[in-house]
Design a protein around this motif. Structure first.
Motif, PDB file in Angstrom:
ATOM      1  N   CYS A   1       0.984  -1.341  -0.075  1.00  0.00           N
ATOM      2  CA  CYS A   1      -0.066   0.115   0.163  1.00  0.00           C
ATOM      3  C   CYS A   1       0.862   1.298   0.180  1.00  0.00           C
ATOM      4  N   ASN A   2       0.430   2.331  -0.345  1.00  0.00           N
ATOM      5  CA  ASN A   2       0.949   3.713  -0.420  1.00  0.00           C
ATOM      6  C   ASN A   2       1.252   4.263   1.048  1.00  0.00           C
ATOM      7  N   ARG A   3       2.440   4.870   1.308  1.00  0.00           N
ATOM      8  CA  ARG A   3       2.415   5.513   2.706  1.00  0.00           C
ATOM      9  C   ARG A   3       3.176   6.680   2.537  1.00  0.00           C
ATOM     10  N   PRO A   4       2.261   7.649   2.310  1.00  0.00           N
ATOM     11  CA  PRO A   4       2.526   9.055   1.906  1.00  0.00           C
ATOM     12  C   PRO A   4       3.357   9.693   3.156  1.00  0.00           C
ATOM     13  N   LYS A   5       4.192  10.714   2.889  1.00  0.00           N
ATOM     14  CA  LYS A   5       4.814  11.466   4.043  1.00  0.00           C
ATOM     15  C   LYS A   5       4.298  12.882   4.055  1.00  0.00           C
ATOM     16  N   ALA A   6       3.389  13.044   2.950  1.00  0.00           N
ATOM     17  CA  ALA A   6       2.925  14.437   2.729  1.00  0.00           C
ATOM     18  C   ALA A   6       1.143  14.386   2.923  1.00  0.00           C
ATOM     19  N   ALA A   7       0.429  15.185   3.423  1.00  0.00           N
ATOM     20  CA  ALA A   7      -0.826  15.303   3.440  1.00  0.00           C
ATOM     21  C   ALA A   7      -1.435  16.620   3.148  1.00  0.00           C
ATOM     22  N   ILE A   8      -2.747  16.795   2.430  1.00  0.00           N
ATOM     23  CA  ILE A   8      -3.301  17.817   2.214  1.00  0.00           C
ATOM     24  C   ILE A   8      -4.754  17.725   3.184  1.00  0.00           C
ATOM     25  N   VAL A   9      -5.134  18.693   3.710  1.00  0.00           N
ATOM     26  CA  VAL A   9      -6.337  18.797   4.708  1.00  0.00           C
ATOM     27  C   VAL A   9      -7.449  19.246   3.769  1.00  0.00           C
ATOM     28  N   PHE A  10      -8.395  18.132   3.596  1.00  0.00           N
ATOM     29  CA  PHE A  10      -9.591  18.491   2.923  1.00  0.00           C
ATOM     30  C   PHE A  10     -10.788  17.901   3.944  1.00  0.00           C
ATOM     31  N   ASP A  11     -11.534  19.146   4.013  1.00  0.00           N
ATOM     32  CA  ASP A  11     -12.419  18.787   5.331  1.00  0.00           C
ATOM     33  C   ASP A  11     -14.147  19.008   4.885  1.00  0.00           C
TER      34      ASP A  11
END
Length: 677
Positions: free
Chosen positions: A401-411
């Motif tokens: 599975c993908n294990r990203p080190k970056a994230a974007i907040v989508f609420d």
């Protein structure tokens, strides 16, 4: 997912099968099974719209026909995802029980027909749903060929806002508000009803927002959206409890792309596996890049909901029938678009549907088997080729599975709130803004997770929060803790403006201490008011939204970019401040694409989130990284032409172990799956 679907722990290939249309033609089932085996189909979804066949009259259940089909499929190595049939009600129910049908915002009760034309609050609908689900579970829930429950179908997907405005829903909404606010004084304060003299003095006065009534109390609008999402989620939970009465199978429900009415982050905990229906508008633009970016973002959202592999429950092998222009996938794109899902974390490629319906609204929707020609079609051959390839790669890919080190907040709650405000412009374009910030990562071949304001941020090296207008209680502290512990956080214009009840936050920005800036006002400039910002020796155009902010003296914020003209020339457009062990950035304006590319390229390097492919990918080519048993790289060419690229190391092609290194030529719409050596 290996532990969840333990009956068949492999990549799934198949799709929706609706054999109730052909019960008077048993030769069709025989032919379908032969063709399924030819295309390496190992799984189909059954019963999605079968309520009228399963219960033709009230209380009269017929399960023999579907059991015989499940038996026959299983005998031939094809498993079943069994659906609950609530997506479409039988006519005997809607004729006898008027209250099960939805009511429009104008107060008009819908006539029978369509899909999801039911009131999620209705006690009768819930009673009938539980009865059919109990019977399905009792008769088929332990069948060895059934591997997963498919709960209903595309909840809320009736072509409107998914809401019902009937008297039962109005009363349920008032009870929901009482539970939330306790007193009318609290509610009146949260909704700021003193403005325009709209103070409520009795709970019975509250009504859902409608065109011919109250629709401009933003707190009311926001809470109604929360209530609708909650009520559908609650209905889903009742469905799940009903099928689990006699069964221990995992459960899923098929979600939709950028579906605004339902907060999928709240749905996720009650599901064993996330699944969704993927219908991009390929060939609708000059090239496929923007469509590929949009699709990759929602695949990533589905993976992010449980930080685990998901299922692509529906896609089309060719066309759909409900867009303005329904364009066939060009040769090669079916395989690429399917493997794009796998690249982003899907453990399935499934279609709507297996065989085209002969009549009704979806008779011209794409399918694996056409009305004519059997297996002698380009679509069938491409599906067969993909099925063979998925068999080859299944054992290697399934555990990863993908294990990203970056994230974007989508609420979702922020989405509802920011696009309901009156000002600074009519279309605040939250979704487009999110995609604009996602695209640079896609172009660099860097996987990204999506998180909402309730998610844990620790573990990510970089978190971007574009247009994060509404701050829930505790969110600002969470961000401060994240940065203080070493994280990198990017905030943008028009963030931290209101609290969770959509009341403007007074005094200062909730992250003023972290950012070191003071926001003053927002300008929404027309096209002829051109402006730009200077950054790292280059000039970049600004967009419409341009916030005026100021660095607070002595707080340690550095100005990295400034406006170059108009009355806010010299005001900071991008700032950076160290806080604890981390850093926080503030972007004060919309910008052109090139600026976001430059910004995130620098932040990727600074925070060590780039991959070995970053900086080496030609236009239209991206890379996704699945980790697990092996490190796997999906190199995807979305160009309708051959493309040259330089590999950063030596790799083995997963299918045959062939070694690849140096300069390679990607075929049009090719996806290479590589294992690091």
């Amino acid at each position: 997912m290996r532990e969840i679907i333990n009956k068949y722990p492999r990549l799934l290939h198949g799709g929706d099968y609706n054999p109730e249309q052909w019960l008077d033609s048993p030769q069709v089932l025989e032919e379908d099974i032969r063709l399924m085996k030819e295309t390496r189909v190992n799984c189909v979804s059954l019963g999605i719209f079968s309520w009228a066949r399963l219960e033709p009259e009230e209380g009269e259940f017929h399960f023999g026909w579907i059991r015989r089909i499940i038996d026959k499929l299983y005998e031939n190595g094809i498993y079943t995802i069994l659906a609950t049939p609530t997506g479409a009600m039988p006519n005997w129910m809607t004729a006898k029980y008027e209250e099960v049908r939805q009511m429009s915002p104008e107060g008009v009760r819908n006539l029978p027909g369509r899909r999801h034309n039911f009131c999620y609050t209705s006690p009768i609908m819930r009673k009938k749903m539980k009865k059919i689900n109990h019977e399905l579970s009792r008769h088929l829930g332990d069948h060895p060929g059934v591997i997963l429950w498919h709960i209903s179908n595309e909840y809320g997907g009736n072509g409107s806002d998914a809401s019902c405005h009937c008297p039962q829903c109005q009363q349920a909404f008032r009870e929901w508000l009482k539970e939330k606010y306790k007193t009318l004084d609290n509610l009146n304060h949260a909704w700021w009803t003193a403005f325009w003299s709209h103070t409520y003095t009795d709970w019975s006065q509250i009504h859902s927002p409608v065109p011919n009534g109250e629709s401009r109390l933003h707190g009311l609008n926001l809470d109604w959206k929360r209530f609708v999402s909650h009520q559908i989620q609650d209905f889903c939970m009742e469905e799940i409890r009903a099928v689990l009465k006699y069964s221990v199978l995992p459960v899923t429900t098929n979600m939709m792309e950028y579906f605004k009415p339902l907060d999928y982050f709240r749905f996720a905990p009650q599901l064993s596996i996330i699944s969704w229906d993927n219908y991009p508008e390929w060939h609708s633009q000059k090239d496929e890049v923007n469509v590929a970016v949009r699709t990759a973002a929602w695949h990533s959202m589905m993976r992010s909901l449980k930080k685990a592999p998901f299922l692509m429950m529906e896609s089309t092998p060719s066309i759909v029938n409900w867009k303005a222009v329904n364009t066939q996938k060009r040769p090669g794109l079916h395989e690429l678009s399917s493997l794009q899902a796998v690249a982003c974390g899907s453990n399935s490629v499934q279609y709507f549907q297996w065989r085209k319906s002969r009549g009704s609204s979806e008779k011209f929707h794409g399918a694996v088997v056409d009305h004519r020609n059997g297996s002698n079609t380009r679509v069938f051959r491409e599906v067969s080729a993909l099925g063979s390839r998925m068999e080859q790669i299944s054992d290697t890919i399934y555990p990863t599975c993908n294990r990203p080190k970056a994230a974007i907040v989508f609420d979702w709650e922020n989405w509802w709130a920011v696009e309901d405000i009156e000002g600074p412009r009519k279309d605040m374009a939250y979704q487009d803004t999110i995609l604009a910030h996602f695209k640079p990562f896609w172009e660099m071949g860097i996987d990204v997770d999506f998180v909402n304001e309730d998610c844990d941020l620790q573990g990510y090296r970089l978190v971007a929060a574009p247009l994060n207008y509404l701050y829930k209680k505790g969110y600002a502290k969470k961000v401060k803790d994240y940065v203080e512990a070493g994280g990198c956080y990017v905030a943008t214009y028009f963030s931290g403006v209101v609290d969770e009840t959509d009341l403007c936050i007074l005094d200062r920005h909730p992250l003023e201490e972290l950012l070191g800036i003071r926001t003053e006002e927002m300008d929404a400039a027309p096209d002829h008011r051109v402006n730009s910002i200077g950054f790292e020796g280059k000039s970049y155009k600004t967009g419409c939204l341009r916030e005026i902010s100021h660095v607070i003296p002595g707080e340690g914020a550095e100005v990295l970019a400034s406006y170059e003209s108009d009355y806010y020339a010299g005001c900071p457009a991008l700032t950076r401040k160290s806080y604890g062990s981390g850093r926080a950035y503030y972007l004060a304006c919309e910008t052109e694409e090139a600026f976001l590319k430059a910004l995130y390229a620098g932040l990727a390097e600074e925070n060590g989130i780039g991959t070995e492919f970053t900086g080496r990918l030609p236009y239209g080519v991206t890379v996704s990284h699945r980790e697990g048993g092996q490190d796997l790289w999906f190199v995807q060419n979305f160009n309708e032409a051959e493309t040259q690229m330089e590999l950063p190391g030596t790799y083995a092609r997963v299918e045959d172990g062939m070694e690849l290194k140096g300069s390679i030529t990607l075929k049009p719409f090719e996806c290479l799956i590589l294992a690091a050596k």
